[in-house]
Scaffold this motif. Structure first.
Motif, PDB file in Angstrom:
ATOM      1  N   MET A   1      26.286  37.176  36.456  1.00 47.30           N
ATOM      2  CA  MET A   1      25.523  37.906  35.549  1.00 47.30           C
ATOM      3  C   MET A   1      24.266  37.357  34.997  1.00 47.30           C
ATOM      4  O   MET A   1      23.124  37.858  34.918  1.00 47.30           O
ATOM      5  N   MET A   2      24.314  36.042  34.841  1.00 47.08           N
ATOM      6  CA  MET A   2      23.238  35.158  34.620  1.00 47.08           C
ATOM      7  C   MET A   2      22.181  35.227  35.443  1.00 47.08           C
ATOM      8  O   MET A   2      21.105  35.125  35.220  1.00 47.08           O
ATOM      9  N   THR A   3      22.447  35.231  36.690  1.00 48.56           N
ATOM     10  CA  THR A   3      21.612  35.124  37.998  1.00 48.56           C
ATOM     11  C   THR A   3      20.762  36.359  37.728  1.00 48.56           C
ATOM     12  O   THR A   3      19.416  36.299  37.831  1.00 48.56           O
ATOM     13  N   TYR A   4      21.558  37.528  37.678  1.00 47.22           N
ATOM     14  CA  TYR A   4      20.778  38.901  37.631  1.00 47.22           C
ATOM     15  C   TYR A   4      19.942  39.042  36.370  1.00 47.22           C
ATOM     16  O   TYR A   4      18.839  39.392  36.545  1.00 47.22           O
ATOM     17  N   ALA A   5      20.527  38.659  35.179  1.00 50.06           N
ATOM     18  CA  ALA A   5      19.732  38.480  34.192  1.00 50.06           C
ATOM     19  C   ALA A   5      18.414  37.871  33.905  1.00 50.06           C
ATOM     20  O   ALA A   5      17.437  38.279  33.465  1.00 50.06           O
ATOM     21  N   SER A   6      18.620  36.578  34.404  1.00 51.22           N
ATOM     22  CA  SER A   6      17.580  35.739  34.431  1.00 51.22           C
ATOM     23  C   SER A   6      16.332  36.147  35.132  1.00 51.22           C
ATOM     24  O   SER A   6      15.359  36.300  34.648  1.00 51.22           O
ATOM     25  N   ALA A   7      16.938  36.860  36.430  1.00 52.58           N
ATOM     26  CA  ALA A   7      15.554  37.361  37.218  1.00 52.58           C
ATOM     27  C   ALA A   7      14.882  38.406  36.347  1.00 52.58           C
ATOM     28  O   ALA A   7      13.825  38.539  36.442  1.00 52.58           O
ATOM     29  N   GLY A   8      15.702  39.397  35.911  1.00 48.81           N
ATOM     30  CA  GLY A   8      15.309  40.579  35.187  1.00 48.81           C
ATOM     31  C   GLY A   8      14.340  40.082  33.907  1.00 48.81           C
ATOM     32  O   GLY A   8      13.257  40.518  33.631  1.00 48.81           O
ATOM     33  N   LEU A   9      14.716  38.995  32.968  1.00 50.74           N
ATOM     34  CA  LEU A   9      14.198  38.605  31.994  1.00 50.74           C
ATOM     35  C   LEU A   9      12.917  37.925  32.466  1.00 50.74           C
ATOM     36  O   LEU A   9      11.601  38.085  31.664  1.00 50.74           O
ATOM     37  N   ASP A  10      12.750  37.156  33.490  1.00 51.94           N
ATOM     38  CA  ASP A  10      11.565  36.537  34.071  1.00 51.94           C
ATOM     39  C   ASP A  10      10.297  37.509  34.405  1.00 51.94           C
ATOM     40  O   ASP A  10       9.301  37.384  34.186  1.00 51.94           O
ATOM     41  N   ALA A  11      11.043  38.581  35.194  1.00 48.95           N
ATOM     42  CA  ALA A  11      10.100  39.635  35.678  1.00 48.95           C
ATOM     43  C   ALA A  11       9.399  40.416  34.376  1.00 48.95           C
ATOM     44  O   ALA A  11       8.120  40.955  34.319  1.00 48.95           O
ATOM     45  N   ILE A  12      10.428  40.626  33.366  1.00 44.63           N
ATOM     46  CA  ILE A  12       9.920  41.373  32.278  1.00 44.63           C
ATOM     47  C   ILE A  12       8.932  40.518  31.611  1.00 44.63           C
ATOM     48  O   ILE A  12       7.561  41.050  31.041  1.00 44.63           O
ATOM     49  N   ALA A  13       9.155  39.058  31.338  1.00 43.43           N
ATOM     50  CA  ALA A  13       8.086  38.200  30.685  1.00 43.43           C
ATOM     51  C   ALA A  13       6.822  37.975  31.434  1.00 43.43           C
ATOM     52  O   ALA A  13       5.755  38.349  30.844  1.00 43.43           O
ATOM     53  N   ALA A  14       6.934  38.158  32.854  1.00 41.70           N
ATOM     54  CA  ALA A  14       5.714  38.186  33.642  1.00 41.70           C
ATOM     55  C   ALA A  14       4.898  39.370  33.482  1.00 41.70           C
ATOM     56  O   ALA A  14       3.690  39.399  33.389  1.00 41.70           O
ATOM     57  N   LYS A  15       5.541  40.443  33.440  1.00 41.06           N
ATOM     58  CA  LYS A  15       4.873  41.809  33.348  1.00 41.06           C
ATOM     59  C   LYS A  15       4.144  41.824  31.806  1.00 41.06           C
ATOM     60  O   LYS A  15       3.089  42.338  32.066  1.00 41.06           O
ATOM     61  N   TYR A  16       4.814  41.445  30.847  1.00 40.64           N
ATOM     62  CA  TYR A  16       4.211  41.778  29.610  1.00 40.64           C
ATOM     63  C   TYR A  16       3.540  40.719  29.013  1.00 40.64           C
ATOM     64  O   TYR A  16       3.019  40.899  28.095  1.00 40.64           O
ATOM     65  N   SER A  17       3.455  39.477  29.758  1.00 40.24           N
ATOM     66  CA  SER A  17       2.767  38.424  29.182  1.00 40.24           C
ATOM     67  C   SER A  17       1.383  38.444  30.187  1.00 40.24           C
ATOM     68  O   SER A  17       0.338  37.724  29.508  1.00 40.24           O
ATOM     69  N   ALA A  18       1.110  39.135  31.028  1.00 38.17           N
ATOM     70  CA  ALA A  18      -0.023  39.278  31.779  1.00 38.17           C
ATOM     71  C   ALA A  18      -1.174  39.767  30.945  1.00 38.17           C
ATOM     72  O   ALA A  18      -1.089  40.772  30.383  1.00 38.17           O
ATOM     73  N   SER A  19      -2.289  39.265  31.222  1.00 41.49           N
ATOM     74  CA  SER A  19      -3.598  39.706  30.424  1.00 41.49           C
ATOM     75  C   SER A  19      -3.865  41.164  31.057  1.00 41.49           C
ATOM     76  O   SER A  19      -3.996  41.312  32.211  1.00 41.49           O
ATOM     77  N   PRO A  20      -4.292  41.994  30.217  1.00 39.09           N
ATOM     78  CA  PRO A  20      -4.750  43.490  30.725  1.00 39.09           C
ATOM     79  C   PRO A  20      -6.175  43.049  31.575  1.00 39.09           C
ATOM     80  O   PRO A  20      -7.129  42.484  31.143  1.00 39.09           O
ATOM     81  N   ARG A  21      -6.066  43.675  32.584  1.00 44.74           N
ATOM     82  CA  ARG A  21      -7.282  43.678  33.377  1.00 44.74           C
ATOM     83  C   ARG A  21      -8.525  44.660  32.391  1.00 44.74           C
ATOM     84  O   ARG A  21      -8.312  45.481  32.054  1.00 44.74           O
ATOM     85  N   PRO A  22      -9.796  43.952  32.667  1.00 39.82           N
ATOM     86  CA  PRO A  22     -11.085  44.477  32.141  1.00 39.82           C
ATOM     87  C   PRO A  22     -11.306  45.890  32.891  1.00 39.82           C
ATOM     88  O   PRO A  22     -10.949  45.999  33.966  1.00 39.82           O
ATOM     89  N   ARG A  23     -11.724  46.878  31.837  1.00 42.02           N
ATOM     90  CA  ARG A  23     -11.893  48.129  32.511  1.00 42.02           C
ATOM     91  C   ARG A  23     -13.182  47.996  33.559  1.00 42.02           C
ATOM     92  O   ARG A  23     -14.109  47.385  33.297  1.00 42.02           O
ATOM     93  N   GLY A  24     -13.149  48.596  34.607  1.00 47.02           N
ATOM     94  CA  GLY A  24     -14.080  48.681  35.460  1.00 47.02           C
ATOM     95  C   GLY A  24     -14.127  47.572  36.496  1.00 47.02           C
ATOM     96  O   GLY A  24     -15.115  47.224  37.266  1.00 47.02           O
ATOM     97  N   GLY A  25     -13.133  46.551  36.262  1.00 47.39           N
ATOM     98  CA  GLY A  25     -13.123  45.274  37.109  1.00 47.39           C
ATOM     99  C   GLY A  25     -12.529  45.288  38.328  1.00 47.39           C
ATOM    100  O   GLY A  25     -11.804  46.259  38.522  1.00 47.39           O
TER     101      GLY A  25
END
Length: 225
Positions: free
Chosen positions: A201-225
């Motif tokens: 469960m921890m292996t599964y949860a950790s992978a999911g939490l890491d993916a969520i962190a990466a997704k929502y921590s990523a800076s938004p791309r500039p428009r037209g870039g």
């Protein structure tokens, strides 16, 4: 001195009667559900006067709400969660300790009425469901939200973080809801090795939490870039 002693004894007797009613009511509600469980049946099984429910709880509905809170307390104690969350440990270690406690109760040999009462209420909510949510679930969800915040490093208002917490706790709910016989026949590994189950469960949860962190921590791309 005698008066104080008598008062203390009376209070202790009252507390014992209240707890006995709570335990017996939990068993009756687990067997019959709220609609079909009567104060008369509960008092008869508890060996108390019919007026005891109203005296100690105010009404059958208030007794049921107390049972719901007690049931959820048996599955997951707020005090234990708070104590774990306050420890000087890595957030992942804290999470594992909390999940381990839930798994051991869900897969253990002792069948406590608490799980059946909570499952009944979740599957067929009554008018007393808000009491379970506000008095039992919400305070624990707050602790878990703070812990997930530590792991992901995002504010609690982040939609992905809130969803991640729901996804994280869903397997625990599935363990409680799925009948033991079904688990043993279809997924025997769910009950044979509790520690291995927690590890996975921890292996599964950790992978999911890491993916969520990466997704929502990523800076938004500039428009037209």
């Amino acid at each position: 001195m005698q008066k104080k002693t008598a008062t203390r004894a009376s209070r202790q007797d009252g507390d014992a009667t209240r707890q006995a009613l709570l335990d017996v009511a939990g068993q009756v509600f687990a067997e019959r559900g709220f609609a079909d469980a009567t104060s008369k049946d509960i008092c008869a099984r508890a060996g108390t006067n019919i007026a005891a429910v109203n005296y100690h709880f105010g009404s059958r509905g208030a007794l049921y709400e107390a049972v719901l809170v007690e049931a959820h307390h048996h599955l997951l104690k707020l005090e234990d969660m708070q104590e774990i969350a306050a420890r000087d440990l890595a957030p992942h270690d804290k999470l594992r300790m909390i999940l381990r406690g839930i798994v051991l109760r869900a897969t253990g040999p002792d069948a406590h009425w608490g799980a059946r009462v909570v499952i009944r209420e979740l599957m067929a909510p009554t008018e007393h469901a808000p009491a379970l949510v506000h008095k039992a679930i919400a305070p624990k969800a707050t602790v878990m939200l703070g812990l997930v915040c530590e792991i992901i490093g995002l504010p609690p208002t982040t939609p992905g973080l809130q969803r991640a917490l729901f996804f994280l706790m869903s397997p625990c709910l599935a363990l409680l809801v799925a009948p033991r016989e079904m688990r043993s026949k279809l997924f025997p590994a769910l009950g044979d090795d509790a520690e291995g189950l927690v590890d996975d469960m921890m292996t599964y949860a950790s992978a999911g939490l890491d993916a969520i962190a990466a997704k929502y921590s990523a800076s938004p791309r500039p428009r037209g870039g």
